[in-house]
Structure formats: C-alpha cells, structure tokens
Design a protein around this motif. Structure first.
Motif, PDB file in Angstrom:
ATOM      1  N   GLU A   1     134.265  -3.146  29.436  1.00  9.98           N
ATOM      2  CA  GLU A   1     133.647  -2.509  29.733  1.00  9.98           C
ATOM      3  C   GLU A   1     133.278  -1.587  29.363  1.00  9.98           C
ATOM      4  OE1 GLU A   1     132.983  -3.756  32.550  1.00  9.98           O
ATOM      5  OE2 GLU A   1     134.202  -5.773  32.076  1.00  9.98           O
ATOM      6  N   THR A   2     133.685  -0.616  28.218  1.00  9.94           N
ATOM      7  CA  THR A   2     132.491   0.699  27.567  1.00  9.94           C
ATOM      8  C   THR A   2     132.026   0.813  26.013  1.00  9.94           C
ATOM      9  OG1 THR A   2     134.666   1.541  26.004  1.00  9.94           O
ATOM     10  CG2 THR A   2     134.624   2.039  28.167  1.00  9.94           C
ATOM     11  N   ARG A   3     132.539  -1.216  26.063  1.00 11.12           N
ATOM     12  CA  ARG A   3     131.962  -1.093  24.166  1.00 11.12           C
ATOM     13  C   ARG A   3     131.733   0.044  23.215  1.00 11.12           C
ATOM     14  NH1 ARG A   3     129.666  -4.629  28.117  1.00 11.12           N
ATOM     15  NH2 ARG A   3     128.427  -6.892  26.694  1.00 11.12           N
ATOM     16  N   ILE A   4     132.967   0.928  23.262  1.00 10.84           N
ATOM     17  CA  ILE A   4     132.966   1.613  22.483  1.00 10.84           C
ATOM     18  C   ILE A   4     134.142   1.747  21.144  1.00 10.84           C
ATOM     19  CG2 ILE A   4     135.042   3.241  23.220  1.00 10.84           C
ATOM     20  CD1 ILE A   4     133.951   5.647  23.734  1.00 10.84           C
ATOM     21  N   TRP A   5     134.182   0.488  20.994  1.00 15.51           N
ATOM     22  CA  TRP A   5     134.605   0.268  19.755  1.00 15.51           C
ATOM     23  C   TRP A   5     133.720  -0.502  18.534  1.00 15.51           C
ATOM     24  CZ3 TRP A   5     140.468  -3.038  19.345  1.00 15.51           C
ATOM     25  CH2 TRP A   5     140.460  -3.034  18.022  1.00 15.51           C
ATOM     26  N   ILE A   6     133.316  -0.281  17.653  1.00 15.06           N
ATOM     27  CA  ILE A   6     131.573  -0.286  16.977  1.00 15.06           C
ATOM     28  C   ILE A   6     132.621  -0.715  15.806  1.00 15.06           C
ATOM     29  CG2 ILE A   6     129.863   0.638  16.182  1.00 15.06           C
ATOM     30  CD1 ILE A   6     130.298  -0.032  19.661  1.00 15.06           C
ATOM     31  N   ILE A   7     132.203  -1.624  14.797  1.00 13.14           N
ATOM     32  CA  ILE A   7     132.205  -1.638  13.958  1.00 13.14           C
ATOM     33  C   ILE A   7     130.529  -2.550  12.914  1.00 13.14           C
ATOM     34  CG2 ILE A   7     134.472  -3.099  14.284  1.00 13.14           C
ATOM     35  CD1 ILE A   7     133.415  -5.283  14.201  1.00 13.14           C
ATOM     36  N   ASP A   8     130.832  -2.064  11.823  1.00 15.43           N
ATOM     37  CA  ASP A   8     130.239  -2.703  11.122  1.00 15.43           C
ATOM     38  C   ASP A   8     130.108  -3.565  10.056  1.00 15.43           C
ATOM     39  OD1 ASP A   8     127.756  -0.602  11.630  1.00 15.43           O
ATOM     40  OD2 ASP A   8     128.523   0.933  10.117  1.00 15.43           O
ATOM     41  N   LEU A   9     129.472  -4.424   9.782  1.00 14.94           N
ATOM     42  CA  LEU A   9     129.466  -5.401   9.361  1.00 14.94           C
ATOM     43  C   LEU A   9     129.324  -5.554   7.928  1.00 14.94           C
ATOM     44  CD1 LEU A   9     128.119  -8.292  12.349  1.00 14.94           C
ATOM     45  CD2 LEU A   9     130.101  -7.014  11.979  1.00 14.94           C
ATOM     46  N   ASP A  10     129.716  -6.346   7.122  1.00 19.48           N
ATOM     47  CA  ASP A  10     129.457  -6.019   5.473  1.00 19.48           C
ATOM     48  C   ASP A  10     128.447  -7.337   5.448  1.00 19.48           C
ATOM     49  OD1 ASP A  10     131.413  -4.619   5.018  1.00 19.48           O
ATOM     50  OD2 ASP A  10     132.744  -7.021   4.217  1.00 19.48           O
ATOM     51  N   THR A  11     127.227  -5.978   4.710  1.00 22.59           N
ATOM     52  CA  THR A  11     125.604  -6.954   4.221  1.00 22.59           C
ATOM     53  C   THR A  11     126.010  -8.538   3.487  1.00 22.59           C
ATOM     54  OG1 THR A  11     125.673  -5.712   2.001  1.00 22.59           O
ATOM     55  CG2 THR A  11     124.558  -5.204   4.230  1.00 22.59           C
ATOM     56  N   GLU A  12     125.313  -9.245   4.314  1.00 17.17           N
ATOM     57  CA  GLU A  12     125.227 -10.817   3.511  1.00 17.17           C
ATOM     58  C   GLU A  12     124.114 -11.562   3.467  1.00 17.17           C
ATOM     59  OE1 GLU A  12     127.715 -13.400   3.170  1.00 17.17           O
ATOM     60  OE2 GLU A  12     129.538 -11.410   3.320  1.00 17.17           O
ATOM     61  N   PRO A  13     124.116 -11.958   2.587  1.00 22.27           N
ATOM     62  CA  PRO A  13     122.940 -12.864   2.419  1.00 22.27           C
ATOM     63  C   PRO A  13     122.012 -13.407   3.474  1.00 22.27           C
ATOM     64  CG  PRO A  13     124.383 -14.256   1.413  1.00 22.27           C
ATOM     65  CD  PRO A  13     124.994 -13.070   2.027  1.00 22.27           C
TER      66      PRO A  13
ATOM     67  N   THR B   1     113.127 -18.480   5.062  1.00 21.56           N
ATOM     68  CA  THR B   1     112.611 -19.463   4.336  1.00 21.56           C
ATOM     69  C   THR B   1     112.814 -19.275   2.768  1.00 21.56           C
ATOM     70  OG1 THR B   1     110.474 -18.069   3.979  1.00 21.56           O
ATOM     71  CG2 THR B   1     110.203 -19.280   5.466  1.00 21.56           C
ATOM     72  N   ASP B   2     113.901 -18.027   2.983  1.00 18.17           N
ATOM     73  CA  ASP B   2     114.349 -17.904   1.811  1.00 18.17           C
ATOM     74  C   ASP B   2     115.921 -17.587   2.035  1.00 18.17           C
ATOM     75  OD1 ASP B   2     111.871 -18.502  -0.242  1.00 18.17           O
ATOM     76  OD2 ASP B   2     110.442 -16.747   0.871  1.00 18.17           O
ATOM     77  N   THR B   3     116.454 -17.669   0.801  1.00 15.45           N
ATOM     78  CA  THR B   3     118.109 -16.744   0.380  1.00 15.45           C
ATOM     79  C   THR B   3     117.632 -15.668   0.310  1.00 15.45           C
ATOM     80  OG1 THR B   3     119.236 -19.016  -0.125  1.00 15.45           O
ATOM     81  CG2 THR B   3     120.473 -17.680  -0.179  1.00 15.45           C
ATOM     82  N   VAL B   4     118.151 -14.409   0.286  1.00 14.93           N
ATOM     83  CA  VAL B   4     117.825 -13.607   0.135  1.00 14.93           C
ATOM     84  C   VAL B   4     119.288 -13.075   0.254  1.00 14.93           C
ATOM     85  CG1 VAL B   4     116.611 -11.585  -0.237  1.00 14.93           C
ATOM     86  CG2 VAL B   4     115.616 -13.231   0.949  1.00 14.93           C
ATOM     87  N   SER B   5     120.193 -12.056  -0.629  1.00 15.01           N
ATOM     88  CA  SER B   5     121.001 -11.685  -1.028  1.00 15.01           C
ATOM     89  C   SER B   5     121.048 -10.508  -0.343  1.00 15.01           C
ATOM     90  CB  SER B   5     121.441 -11.288  -3.081  1.00 15.01           C
ATOM     91  OG  SER B   5     121.801 -12.278  -3.537  1.00 15.01           O
ATOM     92  N   ASN B   6     122.138  -9.824   0.129  1.00 18.15           N
ATOM     93  CA  ASN B   6     122.173  -8.650   1.247  1.00 18.15           C
ATOM     94  C   ASN B   6     121.516  -8.382   2.309  1.00 18.15           C
ATOM     95  OD1 ASN B   6     124.849  -8.632  -0.112  1.00 18.15           O
ATOM     96  ND2 ASN B   6     123.217  -7.257  -2.062  1.00 18.15           N
ATOM     97  N   ALA B   7     121.217  -9.445   2.628  1.00 21.32           N
ATOM     98  CA  ALA B   7     119.889  -9.508   3.322  1.00 21.32           C
ATOM     99  C   ALA B   7     119.645  -8.566   4.778  1.00 21.32           C
ATOM    100  CB  ALA B   7     118.725 -10.575   3.864  1.00 21.32           C
ATOM    101  N   LEU B   8     121.345  -9.472   4.982  1.00 23.76           N
ATOM    102  CA  LEU B   8     120.900  -9.264   6.781  1.00 23.76           C
ATOM    103  C   LEU B   8     122.373  -7.741   6.642  1.00 23.76           C
ATOM    104  CD1 LEU B   8     121.932 -12.426   8.090  1.00 23.76           C
ATOM    105  CD2 LEU B   8     120.000 -11.194   8.518  1.00 23.76           C
ATOM    106  N   SER B   9     122.450  -7.033   8.182  1.00 27.51           N
ATOM    107  CA  SER B   9     123.112  -6.249   7.912  1.00 27.51           C
ATOM    108  C   SER B   9     123.221  -6.093  10.034  1.00 27.51           C
ATOM    109  CB  SER B   9     123.410  -4.842   7.139  1.00 27.51           C
ATOM    110  OG  SER B   9     121.859  -4.404   7.794  1.00 27.51           O
ATOM    111  N   ALA B  10     124.533  -5.595  10.141  1.00 27.75           N
ATOM    112  CA  ALA B  10     124.635  -5.508  11.846  1.00 27.75           C
ATOM    113  C   ALA B  10     126.019  -4.959  12.299  1.00 27.75           C
ATOM    114  CB  ALA B  10     124.964  -6.987  12.405  1.00 27.75           C
ATOM    115  N   ARG B  11     125.684  -4.272  13.312  1.00 28.44           N
ATOM    116  CA  ARG B  11     126.770  -3.837  13.593  1.00 28.44           C
ATOM    117  C   ARG B  11     127.194  -4.491  15.545  1.00 28.44           C
ATOM    118  NH1 ARG B  11     125.897   2.984  14.692  1.00 28.44           N
ATOM    119  NH2 ARG B  11     126.933   2.052  11.952  1.00 28.44           N
ATOM    120  N   ALA B  12     128.577  -4.410  16.067  1.00 26.11           N
ATOM    121  CA  ALA B  12     129.180  -5.097  16.893  1.00 26.11           C
ATOM    122  C   ALA B  12     129.729  -4.627  17.520  1.00 26.11           C
ATOM    123  CB  ALA B  12     129.273  -5.819  16.359  1.00 26.11           C
ATOM    124  N   ALA B  13     129.737  -3.875  18.974  1.00 26.81           N
ATOM    125  CA  ALA B  13     131.372  -3.697  19.962  1.00 26.81           C
ATOM    126  C   ALA B  13     132.299  -4.859  19.960  1.00 26.81           C
ATOM    127  CB  ALA B  13     130.642  -3.223  21.056  1.00 26.81           C
TER     128      ALA B  13
END
Length: 212
Positions: free
Chosen positions: A39-51, A122-134
C-alpha cells in the motif's frame, strides 16, 4: 543486504497475546508486511542496467520468489526518461503501437512483473535500459530486507498486534486495544505513503531483468 526472519519478531509480540500460537502470530506478521509495503510503495529497488533488444518490447523483471512488484516507477532509455502511459493511451496514440518500430519514447506495465516499451526498439543497445520499481514481500515470505523492516518496525509490530487483538472469539481478543493499534498502524501507513510521494525513501538493492 541481510534479511530478518519474521519468526524472530514473535517474542516481541507474544507478551501481548501469550495464548496465541506462534504460527498464527507469524502469519499475521506476513499479512501486515505484505499490506504495509504494497500500500505504501516505500520499498524501492533499482534494476540493473540491461540492453534493449532489437524487435523486443516486453521485459521481464526478475525479482526473487519472496517479493512481488507493486509498480514500475520509472524507466529510462539511454538515460532519457520514458513517458509512462496506460495501454489505452498507447492505443489512442497509435493503434499499431505493439508493432510500430522506432526509438522508445513510452513505457507501460501490462502485468505485475513486466514492463513494455514503445515504439519497439530497432536495435540492440548495451546498457540502454534502467528502471526503478516498488516491491512488497509475498504472503508466504519467511523473511524480508532488514533495512526496510527496521525502518518500519513500529508500524509492522502495531499492525500485527492489531490484527491479532481483533480476532473475534479468541482468548486474546481485545477490540479496544486492537482498534487503537490499528489506528496507529493506519497513521504510519499514511506517513510512509507521503514519504514515498516525496521520494524520501531508502533505495535498497538491485535486481536483474531481461527480455521475455
């Protein structure tokens, strides 16, 4: 980061409900922890960068089986924030958004443990994606992150005791004290929600994710 077993909290609660079996206490700790962090969404994690993967829009978030995803909070593509959209909004922007290719501008969450980017890369790109989630602990989790539990210890204890004391027909039933503790728990939840809104939260750890 080390975890704390929920069973270690039982002695801290049992003094108020001495006739309550340990397994009931532990189950209420699990319920309270799941409810509080979901309910609080207070436990936050950063995701490793991925292609980013050519012609792949859907990415699976690989958390352990003792956690579940509340919400993907943000996604970046090449360090540029993607705009969050609902599935309906994406269809309004482009009825063919699921197959349209290009440089990603948007993301959406179609299932609890995935996110989808659009247009399709349209391309595969190294370390292109980063994200954060609760995230939150699942109902069967025997333990959880020690930092998160310690930061919210009083709320979890009060919420657990409230649930136990409000169990009608049990020897430890105490509706007056249970209601008072539940009020304290709800107030702690509201304060935690506000901390999450203000980004005044601890970022605990990273997990991996990848294409489906």
């Amino acid at each position: 980061m080390a975890n704390i077993n929920f069973a270690t909290l039982i002695p801290r609660i049992q003094g108020e409900v001495p006739t309550c079996p340990d397994f009931i206490i532990e189950s209420r700790i699990q319920e309270t922890a799941m409810d509080f962090f979901r309910e609080t969404r207070i436990w936050i994690i950063d995701l490793d960068t991925e292609p980013s993967i050519q012609n792949l829009a859907d990415y699976d978030i690989d958390v352990n089986n003792r956690q579940a995803i509340c919400e993907v909070l943000w996604v970046n593509y090449l360090d540029v924030p993607l705009e969050p959209k609902t599935e309906r909004q994406l269809y309004k922007l482009d009825p063919a958004w699921r197959t349209t290719k290009g440089s990603p501008k948007y993301y959406t969450q179609l299932s609890p443990d995935t996110f989808t980017i659009a247009p399709v890369p349209t391309d595969t790109v190294s370390n292109a994606l980063s994200a954060r989630a609760a995230v939150y602990p699942t109902i069967t989790a025997p333990s959880m992150d020690s930092a998160m539990l310690n930061d919210n210890y009083n709320a979890i204890i009060n919420g657990t005791l409230a649930r136990l004391l409000l169990m009608t027909g049990k020897l430890w039933y105490d509706p007056s004290l249970g209601a008072a503790l539940m009020q304290q728990y709800v107030e702690a939840q509201e304060k935690a929600k506000q901390r999450a809104v203000n980004n005044n939260v601890r970022i605990v750890r990273t997990v991996n994710y990848g294409g489906i």
